[in-house]
Design an enzyme around this catalytic site. Structure first.
Site, PDB file in Angstrom:
ATOM      1  N   LYS A 110       0.909  -1.248  -0.170  1.00 24.02           N
ATOM      2  CA  LYS A 110      -0.064  -0.019  -0.132  1.00 24.02           C
ATOM      3  C   LYS A 110       0.886   1.174   0.085  1.00 24.02           C
ATOM      4  O   LYS A 110       0.482   2.311  -0.602  1.00 24.02           O
ATOM      5  CB  LYS A 110      -1.089  -0.121   1.166  1.00 24.02           C
ATOM      6  CG  LYS A 110      -2.079  -0.940   0.984  1.00 24.02           C
ATOM      7  CD  LYS A 110      -3.402  -0.588   1.690  1.00 24.02           C
ATOM      8  CE  LYS A 110      -4.539  -1.330   1.259  1.00 24.02           C
ATOM      9  NZ  LYS A 110      -5.791  -1.188   2.108  1.00 24.02           N
ATOM     10  N   LYS A 192      -3.868  -9.990  -6.495  1.00 24.55           N
ATOM     11  CA  LYS A 192      -4.874 -10.340  -6.088  1.00 24.55           C
ATOM     12  C   LYS A 192      -6.118  -9.409  -6.613  1.00 24.55           C
ATOM     13  O   LYS A 192      -5.808  -8.258  -6.638  1.00 24.55           O
ATOM     14  CB  LYS A 192      -5.004 -10.498  -4.538  1.00 24.55           C
ATOM     15  CG  LYS A 192      -5.334  -9.198  -3.674  1.00 24.55           C
ATOM     16  CD  LYS A 192      -5.405  -9.478  -2.262  1.00 24.55           C
ATOM     17  CE  LYS A 192      -5.957  -8.159  -1.889  1.00 24.55           C
ATOM     18  NZ  LYS A 192      -7.265  -8.008  -1.442  1.00 24.55           N
ATOM     19  N   LYS A 195     -10.926  -4.532  -4.419  1.00 28.52           N
ATOM     20  CA  LYS A 195     -12.081  -3.635  -4.617  1.00 28.52           C
ATOM     21  C   LYS A 195     -11.584  -2.117  -5.178  1.00 28.52           C
ATOM     22  O   LYS A 195     -12.185  -1.474  -5.807  1.00 28.52           O
ATOM     23  CB  LYS A 195     -12.791  -3.283  -3.566  1.00 28.52           C
ATOM     24  CG  LYS A 195     -13.367  -4.488  -2.458  1.00 28.52           C
ATOM     25  CD  LYS A 195     -14.284  -3.685  -1.489  1.00 28.52           C
ATOM     26  CE  LYS A 195     -14.046  -4.579  -0.170  1.00 28.52           C
ATOM     27  NZ  LYS A 195     -12.997  -3.889   0.568  1.00 28.52           N
TER      28      LYS A 195
HETATM   29  N1  AQP Z   1      -8.826 -11.498  -3.787  1.00 32.21           N
HETATM   30  C1  AQP Z   1      -9.486 -11.929  -2.845  1.00 32.21           C
HETATM   31  N2  AQP Z   1      -9.557 -13.475  -2.588  1.00 32.21           N
HETATM   32  C2  AQP Z   1     -10.018 -14.003  -1.559  1.00 32.21           C
HETATM   33  N3  AQP Z   1     -10.293 -13.347  -0.546  1.00 32.21           N
HETATM   34  C3  AQP Z   1      -9.940 -11.887  -0.770  1.00 32.21           C
HETATM   35  N4  AQP Z   1     -10.290 -10.983   0.423  1.00 32.21           N
HETATM   36  C4  AQP Z   1     -10.036  -9.615  -0.064  1.00 32.21           C
HETATM   37  N5  AQP Z   1      -9.609  -9.788  -1.385  1.00 32.21           N
HETATM   38  C5  AQP Z   1      -9.817 -11.246  -1.690  1.00 32.21           C
HETATM   39  C6  AQP Z   1     -10.895 -11.119   1.761  1.00 32.21           C
HETATM   40  O1  AQP Z   1     -11.893 -10.510   1.809  1.00 32.21           O
HETATM   41  C7  AQP Z   1     -12.091  -9.789   3.115  1.00 32.21           C
HETATM   42  C8  AQP Z   1     -12.688  -8.370   2.995  1.00 32.21           C
HETATM   43  O2  AQP Z   1     -11.331  -7.796   2.497  1.00 32.21           O
HETATM   44  P1  AQP Z   1     -11.202  -6.277   2.213  1.00 32.21           P
HETATM   45  O3  AQP Z   1     -12.178  -5.341   2.655  1.00 32.21           O
HETATM   46  O4  AQP Z   1      -9.475  -5.961   2.935  1.00 32.21           O
HETATM   47  O5  AQP Z   1     -11.155  -6.372   0.692  1.00 32.21           O
HETATM   48  P2  AQP Z   1      -9.941  -5.772  -0.269  1.00 32.21           P
HETATM   49  O6  AQP Z   1     -10.601  -6.211  -1.841  1.00 32.21           O
HETATM   50  O7  AQP Z   1      -8.514  -6.447  -0.249  1.00 32.21           O
HETATM   51  O8  AQP Z   1     -10.132  -4.198   0.031  1.00 32.21           O
HETATM   52  P3  AQP Z   1      -9.180  -3.265  -0.895  1.00 32.21           P
HETATM   53  O9  AQP Z   1      -9.997  -2.060  -0.148  1.00 32.21           O
HETATM   54  O10 AQP Z   1      -9.727  -3.340  -2.288  1.00 32.21           O
HETATM   55  O11 AQP Z   1      -7.812  -3.170  -0.320  1.00 32.21           O
HETATM   56  P4  AQP Z   1      -6.815  -3.359  -1.185  1.00 32.21           P
HETATM   57  O12 AQP Z   1      -7.263  -2.911  -2.791  1.00 32.21           O
HETATM   58  O13 AQP Z   1      -5.630  -2.870  -0.625  1.00 32.21           O
HETATM   59  O14 AQP Z   1      -6.447  -4.899  -1.050  1.00 32.21           O
HETATM   60  C9  AQP Z   1     -10.703 -10.289   3.782  1.00 32.21           C
HETATM   61  O15 AQP Z   1     -11.013 -11.256   4.576  1.00 32.21           O
HETATM   62  C10 AQP Z   1     -10.011 -10.391   2.785  1.00 32.21           C
HETATM   63  O16 AQP Z   1      -8.896 -11.259   3.102  1.00 32.21           O
END
Ligand code: AQP
Length: 327
Positions: A110, A192, A195
């Site tokens: 990040k 990965k 969002k």
């Molecule tokens: N790609 C993924 N595959 C499986 N599990 C995932 N999680 C997130 N991405 C994957 C899991 O979902 C839960 C919520 O996570 P989050 O709100 O941190 O979601 P995100 O998509 O990672 O969020 P952001 O805001 O887009 O963050 P960035 O872009 O920084 O990664 C968690 O249990 C997570 O492990």
């Protein structure tokens, strides 16, 4: 069994969130005492728009309800509504070695992604997460693979606190799904699915049929034309096979066999049709909940009350153990 997990209100819930974590929430609400939070304080580590952030937070609760989270079976709340999370985070900060935070992969990633805003909260994120978990004396944390390093730190802090101040916390277990703990981006299949990335890199659970079809058609595949599972050499098609397998409940070798010699196009078309069919009920429920904002706010308010009761009582015990003067 006490279970806790959370999701940030940073964009639309996608199929990675669903397969890695969301399905586990729905499952665990029948197995124990599930606390589920919209992690708005975590989301603040990246600059949010103050004009829309509250709405996005509410929206995340709507999405959780749309995938089958049942407020009668769990405690659904907003992280910032329970001030004890921040208070415990401060106490845990004082026993967290800085080096442990600096080596966290998410922090490094990040910091690269948001060079203009490398704030202290970004570094401290795992401590707040440890506080979220330990505050409820949680046994089990269902998450995606990207959170495993943070969970290790949570266990380290639980042990350290116990050894300094006396037995207080058990060491929470990380609960990963066997398949789907790391769903990859549709556009960059070595990263990965997230969002906060380009919307074409993920399928949101609320995407309509046309959008799903367009995104799957555009999903990056690999050179060659074999529908074959080989994450090292064919990350794109392997990711799509994993997604298909998890939504259709068919084994990957069976899918490989079915699409052998047919090229990518028929497989992608079938995957898009499958996703449209499987996500449609979530989409419908979400649209229905959008018209019931007062109901959703009531759920969050009830969740807050229950979460607060437990959080306040546990925090009081923790503060006493640390030696803070009682009020
Ligand atoms: N790609 C993924 N595959 C499986 N599990 C995932 N999680 C997130 N991405 C994957 C899991 O979902 C839960 C919520 O996570 P989050 O709100 O941190 O979601 P995100 O998509 O990672 O969020 P952001 O805001 O887009 O963050 P960035 O872009 O920084 O990664 C968690 O249990 C997570 O492990």
């Amino acid at each position: 069994m006490r279970i806790l997990s959370g999701i940030q209100p940073t964009g639309k819930m996608h199929i990675g969130n669903l397969l890695g974590a969301g399905n586990q929430y729905v499952d665990y609400q029948n197995k124990g005492d599930l606390f589920l939070m919209v992690a708005d304080l975590h989301a603040l580590t990246v600059l949010q728009n103050p004009k829309t952030f509250a709405e996005e937070t509410l929206n995340k609760a709507l999405e959780l309800l749309a995938i089958g989270v049942d407020p009668a079976k769990c405690t659904l709340f907003v992280q910032s509504h329970v001030k004890e999370h921040s208070e415990l985070a401060w106490i845990l900060n004082t026993i967290t070695p800085l080096g442990e935070l600096e080596r966290m992969t998410q922090y490094k990633d990040k910091s690269k992604k948001h060079r203009e805003n490398i704030n202290a909260g970004l570094l401290d994120y795992p401590v707040l997460m440890a506080a979220d978990i330990l505050l409820y004396k949680t046994d089990v944390v269902p998450v995606g693979q990207d959170q495993t390093q943070h969970l290790e730190l949570t266990r380290t802090l639980a042990k350290k606190f116990n050894s300094l101040y006396g037995q207080t916390f058990s060491e929470p277990k990380t609960m990963l799904v066997k398949e789907g703990a790391k769903i990859m981006s549709l556009l960059e299949p070595k990263k990965k699915m997230s969002k906060s990335d380009n919307p074409d890199s993920y399928i949101a659970i609320t995407d309509d049929a046309e959008t799903i079809k367009r995104k799957i058609a555009k999903a990056v595949t690999d050179t060659g034309k074999d529908v074959k599972f080989d994450p090292a050499k064919k990350p794109g098609i392997s990711n799509l096979l994993t997604i298909h397998s998890l939504f259709s409940n068919q084994k990957i070798p069976a899918l490989e066999k079915r699409y052998k010699g047919k090229g990518y196009a028929p497989f992608k078309k079938a995957l898009a049709t499958l996703l449209v069919e499987k996500l449609e009920p979530f989409h419908r429920k979400y649209e229905e909940l959008k018209r019931r904002e007062v109901y959703v706010k009531t759920i969050l308010s009830q969740g807050k009350e229950r979460a607060r009761t437990i959080a306040a009582s546990n925090l009081e015990e923790i503060k006493e153990k640390v030696g803070l003067l009682p009020e």
